[in-house]
Design an enzyme around this catalytic site. Structure first.
Site, PDB file in Angstrom:
ATOM      1  N   ASP A  70      87.501 -48.290  49.173  1.00 33.43           N
ATOM      2  CA  ASP A  70      86.412 -47.518  49.084  1.00 33.43           C
ATOM      3  C   ASP A  70      86.300 -46.909  50.712  1.00 33.43           C
ATOM      4  OD1 ASP A  70      85.659 -48.479  46.867  1.00 33.43           O
ATOM      5  OD2 ASP A  70      84.246 -50.037  47.567  1.00 33.43           O
ATOM      6  N   GLU A 230      74.131 -50.002  42.570  1.00 38.51           N
ATOM      7  CA  GLU A 230      74.346 -48.577  42.169  1.00 38.51           C
ATOM      8  C   GLU A 230      73.677 -48.124  41.121  1.00 38.51           C
ATOM      9  OE1 GLU A 230      79.082 -48.200  43.558  1.00 38.51           O
ATOM     10  OE2 GLU A 230      78.536 -49.018  41.611  1.00 38.51           O
ATOM     11  N   TYR A 334      84.078 -46.622  36.512  1.00 44.77           N
ATOM     12  CA  TYR A 334      82.777 -45.789  36.759  1.00 44.77           C
ATOM     13  C   TYR A 334      82.834 -44.439  36.011  1.00 44.77           C
ATOM     14  CZ  TYR A 334      81.706 -47.957  41.455  1.00 44.77           C
ATOM     15  OH  TYR A 334      81.514 -48.786  42.247  1.00 44.77           O
TER      16      TYR A 334
END
Ligand code: NAG
Ligand code: NAG
Ligand code: NAG
Length: 366
Positions: A70, A230, A334
């Protein structure tokens, strides 16, 4: 009323019903972002797409230069489609954070229909947290300079928060019509929460909005604690906002957290937080979309691992989710949904676990 017109009404009612039957099916799929060029990008992650008023679709992803993690240096990669997702421009890099250890992280992409701009809200967050935005005034063809959000609101200096990932919205209804909303999450596990920033001046100044706080507040979370992560938000026709959040510590079940706001994103009452058992969450980002009165959700049909990209839909504003369309029953993660037109939606998603992003075009009605 004459019998002829009665029959006409009956026939059109039947036709209307038939054309309204929702039976989504993937009609095409292609890779949008693929790693490959040595020394350039090791992995693409965090896909986001959005439809512009000129009918071009923009697709974005983090281009992670030196590894899949990340953190670390990245490009903000983009491709554009002028033909509803059939063909795409070659990959461009909107931003290059250079060999910075504090690489950028996405982020929200938001359309401001009043000023005809596209705004990307993103963060640099490794050693020091800072939120930025970058704007395009020509639907993604060219981009302005990055601006720190704290330049206009000092309260956002060092704010440990990240937008999305996914698209943000501009309110269409109610007294705050025109407001821009960027929803995301607090980053530290102590202050993990789902929350929004809003702007009432078309993206010039951003303010802290409503929050769905984690519990126990400001403490490290254990498995089972309430730690919404998220998030993505949609507006319903009556101006109610529905936010969907990642359930990072599997509170209640390995399923999604939903919340509602009745004041344009300034608060999310505890009485309107609910868990959707039917939408699995193996601790991953998902996406929701309000399209013609129907709520769509893209996420993984697995409670244990990052696999089984699936489209679900709800006809009752997110209470029940009877609709189910498997998209890819293998490694996936995702995703982000986009409305293309009345009969088509798009899905960008992480396909496989090697940094590839695919785009699926889904036809809604037969
Ligand atoms: C955006 O549009 C609004 C409404 O038309 C206008 O008042 C404002 O000055 C514009 N802002 C920018 C930054 O262009
Ligand atoms: C969280 O706790 C730390 C340490 O106790 C404290 O310094 C900080 O102000 C708290 N933050 C908030 C937002 O309450
Ligand atoms: C993925 O979906 C398939 C088919 O519905 C199911 O059999 C399988 O258990 C799912 N995998 C996981 C890890 O949940």
């Amino acid at each position: 009323m004459g019998s002829e017109s009665t029959i006409f009404i009956m026939i059109s009612a039947v036709l209307c019903q038939a054309s309204a039957v929702l039976s989504p099916v993937v009609i095409e799929e292609q890779y949008l972002f693929q790693p490959g060029n040595p020394g350039e990008v090791d992995a693409y992650r965090i896909p986001i797409s959005i439809m512009c008023p000129d009918r071009s679709i923009l697709a974005f992803a983090e281009g992670r230069k030196y590894g899949r993690g990340d953190y670390g240096s990245k490009f903000l990669a983009m491709r554009r489609s002028k033909d509803s997702g059939d063909t795409w421009t070659t990959t461009e890099f909107v931003l290059d954070d250079n060999p910075s250890v504090d690489g950028l992280n996405l982020g929200n992409v938001i359309i401001d229909y009043y000023n005809n701009s596209v705004i990307i809200v993103y963060v640099h967050a490794h050693t020091h947290s800072e939120l930025y935005m970058v704007k395009s005034l020509d639907w993604g063809v060219s981009w302005g300079k990055a601006i720190a959000l704290s330049d206009r609101n000092p309260k956002l200096k060092g704010y440990e928060w990240t937008a999305g990932p996914g698209y943000g919205i501009q309110l269409k209804y109610g007294p705050h019509k025109g407001r821009l909303l960027s929803c995301g999450h607090g980053m530290s596990l102590e202050l993990r929460e789902a929350s929004c920033l809003y702007s009432d001046d078309y993206g010039d100044t951003w303010h802290l909005g409503g929050r769905v706080l984690g519990i126990p507040f400001n403490h490290t979370k254990n498995t089972g604690d309430f730690a919404p992560g998220e998030s993505q938000i949609v507006e319903m026709y009556d101006g109610t906002l529905i936010m969907m959040s990642r359930n990072t510590e599997a509170f209640h079940c390995k399923c999604r957290i939903f919340s509602k706001s009745y004041d344009a994103g300034e608060s999310f009452p505890v009485s309107d937080i609910w868990m959707v058992d039917d939408l699995p969450d193996p601790n991953v980002c998902g996406s929701i979309l309000h399209h013609n009165g129907i709520l769509y959700f893209s996420g993984l049909d697995s409670r244990t691992s990052r696999t089984n990209m699936t489209l679900y839909w709800s006809l009752d504003n997110g209470i029940t989710w009877p609709g189910y369309l498997p998209i890819y029953l293998h490694n996936s993660a995702y995703s982000c949904l986009t409305a293309i037109d009345n009969n088509n939606i798009g899905l960008v998603y992480e396909k496989g676990n090697n940094g590839h992003i695919a785009f699926s075009k889904i036809r809604l009605h037969a």
